[in-house]
Design an enzyme around this catalytic site. Structure first.
Site, PDB file in Angstrom:
ATOM      1  N   SER A 114      37.710  45.235  42.159  1.00 56.50           N
ATOM      2  CA  SER A 114      37.890  43.746  42.844  1.00 56.50           C
ATOM      3  C   SER A 114      36.710  43.185  43.237  1.00 56.50           C
ATOM      4  O   SER A 114      36.774  41.926  43.635  1.00 56.50           O
ATOM      5  CB  SER A 114      39.182  43.985  43.867  1.00 56.50           C
ATOM      6  OG  SER A 114      38.545  44.805  44.835  1.00 56.50           O
ATOM      7  N   GLY A 282      16.001  48.934  35.063  1.00 56.27           N
ATOM      8  CA  GLY A 282      16.565  48.526  33.716  1.00 56.27           C
ATOM      9  C   GLY A 282      16.063  47.225  33.423  1.00 56.27           C
ATOM     10  O   GLY A 282      16.419  46.851  32.276  1.00 56.27           O
ATOM     11  N   HIS A 341      13.234  48.399  44.812  1.00 58.75           N
ATOM     12  CA  HIS A 341      12.678  47.823  43.337  1.00 58.75           C
ATOM     13  C   HIS A 341      11.161  47.659  43.357  1.00 58.75           C
ATOM     14  O   HIS A 341      10.688  48.090  42.629  1.00 58.75           O
ATOM     15  CB  HIS A 341      13.173  46.339  43.529  1.00 58.75           C
ATOM     16  CG  HIS A 341      14.656  46.224  43.670  1.00 58.75           C
ATOM     17  ND1 HIS A 341      15.452  47.189  43.090  1.00 58.75           N
ATOM     18  CD2 HIS A 341      15.765  45.316  44.313  1.00 58.75           C
ATOM     19  CE1 HIS A 341      16.935  46.806  43.495  1.00 58.75           C
ATOM     20  NE2 HIS A 341      16.847  45.608  43.946  1.00 58.75           N
ATOM     21  N   LYS A 437      13.250  36.034  50.757  1.00 58.36           N
ATOM     22  CA  LYS A 437      14.410  35.117  50.276  1.00 58.36           C
ATOM     23  C   LYS A 437      14.053  33.704  50.711  1.00 58.36           C
ATOM     24  O   LYS A 437      13.447  33.690  51.815  1.00 58.36           O
ATOM     25  CB  LYS A 437      15.722  35.608  51.127  1.00 58.36           C
ATOM     26  CG  LYS A 437      16.121  37.080  50.998  1.00 58.36           C
ATOM     27  CD  LYS A 437      17.246  37.232  49.906  1.00 58.36           C
ATOM     28  CE  LYS A 437      17.756  38.567  49.603  1.00 58.36           C
ATOM     29  NZ  LYS A 437      18.574  38.633  48.373  1.00 58.36           N
ATOM     30  N   TYR A 484       0.906  37.919  30.567  1.00 62.57           N
ATOM     31  CA  TYR A 484      -0.391  37.307  30.221  1.00 62.57           C
ATOM     32  C   TYR A 484      -1.501  37.635  30.867  1.00 62.57           C
ATOM     33  O   TYR A 484      -1.512  38.391  31.877  1.00 62.57           O
ATOM     34  CB  TYR A 484      -0.156  35.781  30.490  1.00 62.57           C
ATOM     35  CG  TYR A 484       0.263  35.260  31.723  1.00 62.57           C
ATOM     36  CD1 TYR A 484       1.472  35.120  31.985  1.00 62.57           C
ATOM     37  CD2 TYR A 484      -0.736  34.834  32.493  1.00 62.57           C
ATOM     38  CE1 TYR A 484       1.907  34.694  33.180  1.00 62.57           C
ATOM     39  CE2 TYR A 484      -0.408  34.411  33.956  1.00 62.57           C
ATOM     40  CZ  TYR A 484       1.005  34.361  34.065  1.00 62.57           C
ATOM     41  OH  TYR A 484       1.305  33.969  35.492  1.00 62.57           O
TER      42      TYR A 484
HETATM   43  N1  LIG Z   1      26.738  42.426  44.849  1.00 63.72           N
HETATM   44  C1  LIG Z   1      25.468  42.504  44.218  1.00 63.72           C
HETATM   45  O1  LIG Z   1      25.036  41.591  43.503  1.00 63.72           O
HETATM   46  C2  LIG Z   1      25.253  43.899  44.589  1.00 63.72           C
HETATM   47  C3  LIG Z   1      25.804  44.967  45.162  1.00 63.72           C
HETATM   48  N2  LIG Z   1      25.118  46.105  45.326  1.00 63.72           N
HETATM   49  C4  LIG Z   1      25.916  47.174  45.892  1.00 63.72           C
HETATM   50  O2  LIG Z   1      26.948  47.251  45.064  1.00 63.72           O
HETATM   51  C5  LIG Z   1      28.168  47.769  45.981  1.00 63.72           C
HETATM   52  C6  LIG Z   1      29.229  46.778  45.449  1.00 63.72           C
HETATM   53  O3  LIG Z   1      28.778  45.402  45.918  1.00 63.72           O
HETATM   54  P1  LIG Z   1      29.829  44.325  46.025  1.00 63.72           P
HETATM   55  O4  LIG Z   1      30.837  44.529  44.703  1.00 63.72           O
HETATM   56  O5  LIG Z   1      29.247  43.132  46.267  1.00 63.72           O
HETATM   57  O6  LIG Z   1      30.612  44.626  47.136  1.00 63.72           O
HETATM   58  P2  LIG Z   1      31.949  44.355  47.827  1.00 63.72           P
HETATM   59  O7  LIG Z   1      31.673  43.842  49.210  1.00 63.72           O
HETATM   60  O8  LIG Z   1      32.514  43.209  47.019  1.00 63.72           O
HETATM   61  O9  LIG Z   1      32.891  45.414  47.719  1.00 63.72           O
HETATM   62  C7  LIG Z   1      33.496  46.174  46.544  1.00 63.72           C
HETATM   63  C8  LIG Z   1      35.052  46.389  46.801  1.00 63.72           C
HETATM   64  O10 LIG Z   1      35.133  47.378  47.550  1.00 63.72           O
HETATM   65  C9  LIG Z   1      35.993  47.249  48.502  1.00 63.72           C
HETATM   66  N3  LIG Z   1      35.674  47.207  49.996  1.00 63.72           N
HETATM   67  C10 LIG Z   1      34.719  46.156  50.474  1.00 63.72           C
HETATM   68  N4  LIG Z   1      34.614  46.388  51.746  1.00 63.72           N
HETATM   69  C11 LIG Z   1      35.316  47.444  51.982  1.00 63.72           C
HETATM   70  C12 LIG Z   1      35.509  48.594  53.261  1.00 63.72           C
HETATM   71  N5  LIG Z   1      34.742  48.130  54.269  1.00 63.72           N
HETATM   72  N6  LIG Z   1      35.922  49.428  53.418  1.00 63.72           N
HETATM   73  C13 LIG Z   1      36.727  49.885  52.044  1.00 63.72           C
HETATM   74  N7  LIG Z   1      36.633  49.201  51.066  1.00 63.72           N
HETATM   75  C14 LIG Z   1      35.947  48.129  50.800  1.00 63.72           C
HETATM   76  C15 LIG Z   1      36.781  45.797  48.105  1.00 63.72           C
HETATM   77  O11 LIG Z   1      37.879  46.395  47.341  1.00 63.72           O
HETATM   78  P3  LIG Z   1      39.285  46.499  47.873  1.00 63.72           P
HETATM   79  O12 LIG Z   1      39.643  45.872  49.071  1.00 63.72           O
HETATM   80  O13 LIG Z   1      40.235  45.986  46.809  1.00 63.72           O
HETATM   81  O14 LIG Z   1      39.590  47.849  47.991  1.00 63.72           O
HETATM   82  C16 LIG Z   1      35.612  45.466  47.296  1.00 63.72           C
HETATM   83  O15 LIG Z   1      36.358  44.521  46.344  1.00 63.72           O
HETATM   84  C17 LIG Z   1      27.441  47.658  47.243  1.00 63.72           C
HETATM   85  O16 LIG Z   1      27.216  49.143  47.731  1.00 63.72           O
HETATM   86  C18 LIG Z   1      26.467  46.936  47.190  1.00 63.72           C
HETATM   87  O17 LIG Z   1      25.612  47.092  48.219  1.00 63.72           O
HETATM   88  C19 LIG Z   1      23.803  46.401  44.930  1.00 63.72           C
HETATM   89  C20 LIG Z   1      23.124  45.212  44.389  1.00 63.72           C
HETATM   90  C21 LIG Z   1      23.642  44.001  44.203  1.00 63.72           C
HETATM   91  O1  LIG Z   2      19.280  44.536  44.758  1.00 67.98           O
HETATM   92  C1  LIG Z   2      19.317  43.614  44.997  1.00 67.98           C
HETATM   93  O2  LIG Z   2      18.776  42.724  44.052  1.00 67.98           O
HETATM   94  C2  LIG Z   2      19.173  41.216  44.190  1.00 67.98           C
HETATM   95  C3  LIG Z   2      18.167  40.626  42.883  1.00 67.98           C
HETATM   96  O3  LIG Z   2      18.248  41.198  41.795  1.00 67.98           O
HETATM   97  P1  LIG Z   2      17.954  40.348  40.253  1.00 67.98           P
HETATM   98  O4  LIG Z   2      18.121  41.088  39.417  1.00 67.98           O
HETATM   99  O5  LIG Z   2      19.042  39.109  40.526  1.00 67.98           O
HETATM  100  O6  LIG Z   2      16.625  39.710  40.443  1.00 67.98           O
HETATM  101  C4  LIG Z   2      18.612  40.801  45.498  1.00 67.98           C
HETATM  102  O7  LIG Z   2      19.338  39.295  45.284  1.00 67.98           O
HETATM  103  C5  LIG Z   2      19.641  41.328  46.440  1.00 67.98           C
HETATM  104  O8  LIG Z   2      19.469  40.918  47.766  1.00 67.98           O
HETATM  105  C6  LIG Z   2      19.239  42.791  46.272  1.00 67.98           C
HETATM  106  O9  LIG Z   2      20.295  43.733  46.981  1.00 67.98           O
END
Ligand SMILES: NC(=O)C1=CN([C@@H]2O[C@H](COP(=O)(O)OP(=O)(O)OC[C@H]3O[C@@H](n4cnc5c(N)ncnc54)[C@H](OP(=O)(O)O)[C@@H]3O)[C@@H](O)[C@H]2O)C=CC1
Ligand SMILES: O=C1O[C@H](COP(=O)(O)O)[C@@H](O)[C@H](O)[C@H]1O
Length: 592
Positions: A114, A282, A341, A437, A484
């Site tokens: 979600s 990747g 990264h 940022k 480049y």
């Molecule tokens: N979003 C991004 O661009 C990036 C994210 N990440 C990492 O990927 C992972 C997922 O990211 P993202 O989708 O943004 O995270 P979210 O905060 O959107 O969490 C994903 C899902 O986890 C569940 N969740 C959120 N918080 C909690 C909590 N405190 N306890 C239990 N369940 C919870 C919720 O689902 P539900 O309530 O339906 O169970 C939510 O939809 C994280 O580890 C994040 O650090 C890494 C790089 C980039």
């Molecule tokens: O892991 C992360 O990466 C994004 C940047 O990823 P990009 O593929 O869009 O360059 C960054 O914004 C975020 O803070 C960090 O958690």
């Protein structure tokens, strides 16, 4: 052959021989005795009944597998396929799962379906793979999260973020429908073995008694990783194939928490089952870095302190942490970008030549070079935080304006650091990292500044600033991918006037193909069992060992970040830091 679809070239073309999955059979924890392979259902019943009530179901399964292996001499467990020597064609096939298409399945469970990442990246990447014919014939995708959703609702949610390739749009709508029909949803708690057992039943129904291979993609906050891995391993791991877990960052916030996370994961998984994602690995141009270095004679001989004056690794984003302040404030830019990264890019840039492209050879070299980096000194680090800025009638917020961020937060949204590698190749060469940022532009690049030409007979034509005349190699990771090389040339004409020009490999001009999203490549690799682009635990340890003392010092001394306006080029301190090592940031030239 499964996965060797003529449409998807990736299974045959770049599948480097992967010794790990076949050589040491460490996926056994979740694998099955070969004697039972012909009857997965029978196996399931047997193992479940044997392991029921035992304290560690995983260990129980390991024991069952090991016992069976001794009786059935020619046994093997990774995917329940026959033992074969390392590096053989068959071994690659096992790693690439390219045996009898009809007999095996791959199920991908996106845990946290979600959430933002799942919607934004994971489902679209899976669709892109499907669209290209890169998923196996029998695959199923499950979303798992606490939110209540029906399959139809998940499909509706996912469909909003799927896109068709710019360069290939035919049948896209039809393909989307077919893809969505393979997506299902299961609502459950993250710490409920029962809920995972229910998921397991659904997975089995979809697998229809075929050899089952399973991926759990943990797209959830890290504090629930271990609970999920425990439940998935006890109640929903594959009984007769492999089970892999893809783990998203952050992997801890310092050495200790990262080690604790690794220990926690390893209670239920062996290292080869853990696929720690650093999505920068990747990215097309990051992958190309090794190709550039090791397959071009013109570069490798120059790749050392003898010819390279400094290396700059920059990551900048032109937006702030809006909407992510709560997460970010606990991490800061050093943990969010530098420790992973940028350090990974540095490692690929600076490592010695690996013995082969094998995942272990490559990662051995990366670990070695990370361990050779001198401890980071506070005086070699500058931190900053963005402040509000008004431009063109728009007021851009300060980091601390975010309601989820404490108003007195000292969390850096910008950092610059000078690192030194203590080895013969790089002794004395500054590696400057800069990540921020809310800067003026979005860009990630590697910039190599070469030394001055000794005894340059054209030096008068350059004036006093010889730095302007040095060669630079720039690998622009994003956006507008390019490599480049800045060279000096004569301006055509009767007088001797010199100019700088770029020999430019500009990807958009050179290739009509769209650049793949990093998640596509990484998901495909996870399915194939190719670990080259994933972080091994000792790499992670080495990365944290390097950054943890600095992070602790910054926190203990409550170092105040230098404020910089939203949309600017960052704190002036970064320029002083570079100047200390006679470096000028290349990305600050007006032309860049
Ligand atoms: N979003 C991004 O661009 C990036 C994210 N990440 C990492 O990927 C992972 C997922 O990211 P993202 O989708 O943004 O995270 P979210 O905060 O959107 O969490 C994903 C899902 O986890 C569940 N969740 C959120 N918080 C909690 C909590 N405190 N306890 C239990 N369940 C919870 C919720 O689902 P539900 O309530 O339906 O169970 C939510 O939809 C994280 O580890 C994040 O650090 C890494 C790089 C980039
Ligand atoms: O892991 C992360 O990466 C994004 C940047 O990823 P990009 O593929 O869009 O360059 C960054 O914004 C975020 O803070 C960090 O958690």
């Amino acid at each position: 052959m499964a996965f060797s679809s003529p449409k998807c070239p990736y299974f045959s073309s770049h599948l480097a021989p992967s010794r790990a999955p076949c050589g040491n059979h460490r996926d056994r924890a979740f694998a099955a005795p070969a004697s039972l392979q012909s009857s997965p259902k029978h196996l399931l019943t047997r193992l479940t009944s044997q392991c029921k009530g035992r304290e560690s179901t995983v260990v129980c399964r390991q024991e069952a597998a090991a016992a069976s292996a001794t009786t059935a001499k020619e046994t093997v467990l990774n995917g329940g396929l026959p033992t074969i020597p390392s590096n053989s064609k068959e071994c690659r096939d096992i790693a690439g799962i390219s045996t009898g298409e009809e007999e095996h399945t791959v199920s991908i469970t996106v845990v946290g379906a979600s959430g933002d990442l799942a919607k934004k990246k994971i489902f679209p990447a899976l669709f892109a793979l499907y669209y290209e014919g890169c998923l196996p014939k029998h695959f199923t995708i499950f979303g798992y999260a606490r939110s209540k959703m029906t399959d139809a609702e998940l499909r509706n949610m996912v469909s909003k973020t799927l896109t068709c390739r710019l360069d290939k749009r035919e049948n896209c709508g039809e393909k989307m429908d077919q893809f969505l029909k393979r997506c299902f949803y299961h609502s459950g708690q993250y710490n409920s073995e029962e809920n995972f057992a229910d998921l397991d039943k659904k997975l089995q129904e979809h697998e229809g008694g075929k050899l089952s291979n399973r991926i759990f993609y943990l797209s959830i906050p890290p504090n629930i990783f271990i609970a999920v891995v425990k439940c998935a391993s006890k109640s929903a791991s594959s009984m007769n194939g492999w089970t892999r877990v893809v783990v998203e960052k952050p992997f801890g916030r310092d050495y200790e928490s990262s080690a604790a996370l690794t220990r926690g994961l390893k209670e239920y998984l062996v290292e080869d089952q853990i696929f720690r994602i650093d999505h920068y690995l990747g990215k097309e141009l990051v992958e190309n870095l090794s190709v550039l270095r090791f397959s071009n004679l013109v570069f490798e001989p120059l790749w050392s302190r003898q010819y390279i004056r400094n290396v700059q690794l920059t990551f900048s984003e032109d937006f702030g942490t809006e909407g992510r302040g709560g997460y970010f404030d606990n991490y800061g830019i050093i943990r969010d970008v530098m420790q992973n990264h940028l350090l990974q890019i540095l490692a690929l840039f600076a490592m010695e030549t690996p013995a082969s492209l094998d995942a272990e050879d490559l990662r051995n070299e990366k670990v070695k070079v990370i361990r050779s980096i001198k401890p980071l000194q506070l005086e070699n680090v500058v931190i900053g935080q963005y402040k509000s800025h008004k431009k063109g009638g728009i007021t851009y917020p300060a980091y601390a304006d975010d309601t989820t961020v404490p108003s007195d937060s000292l969390t850096p949204t910008f950092a610059a650091a000078a690192l030194f590698i203590d080895n013969a190749r790089w002794d004395g060469v500054p590696f400057l990292m800069k990540a921020g940022k809310a800067l003026h532009t979005r860009r990630t690049e590697i910039r190599v500044q070469f030394r001055h030409v000794p005894g340059n007979i054209y030096k008068r034509s350059f004036g006093t600033d010889l730095d302007q005349a040095t060669n630079e190699l720039v690998i622009r990771v994003q956006p507008d991918e390019a490599i480049y090389l800045r060279i000096n040339n004569k301006i055509p004409g009767l007088v001797m006037r010199l100019d700088h020009s770029d020999l430019n490999l500009h990807y958009a001009a050179r290739y009509s193909k769209e650049i793949r999203d990093a998640y596509e490549r990484l998901l495909l690799d996870a399915i194939k069992g190719e670990r080259r682009l994933f972080i091994r635990s000792d790499e992670l340890d080495a990365a944290w060992e390097l950054f943890t003392p600095l992070l602790k010092e910054l926190e203990e001394k409550k170092v105040v970040p230098e404020l910089y306006p939203y949309g600017s080029r960052g704190p002036v301190g970064a320029h002083y830091l570079a100047a200390k090592y006679n470096v000028r940031w290349g990305d600050t030239n007006a032309s860049e």
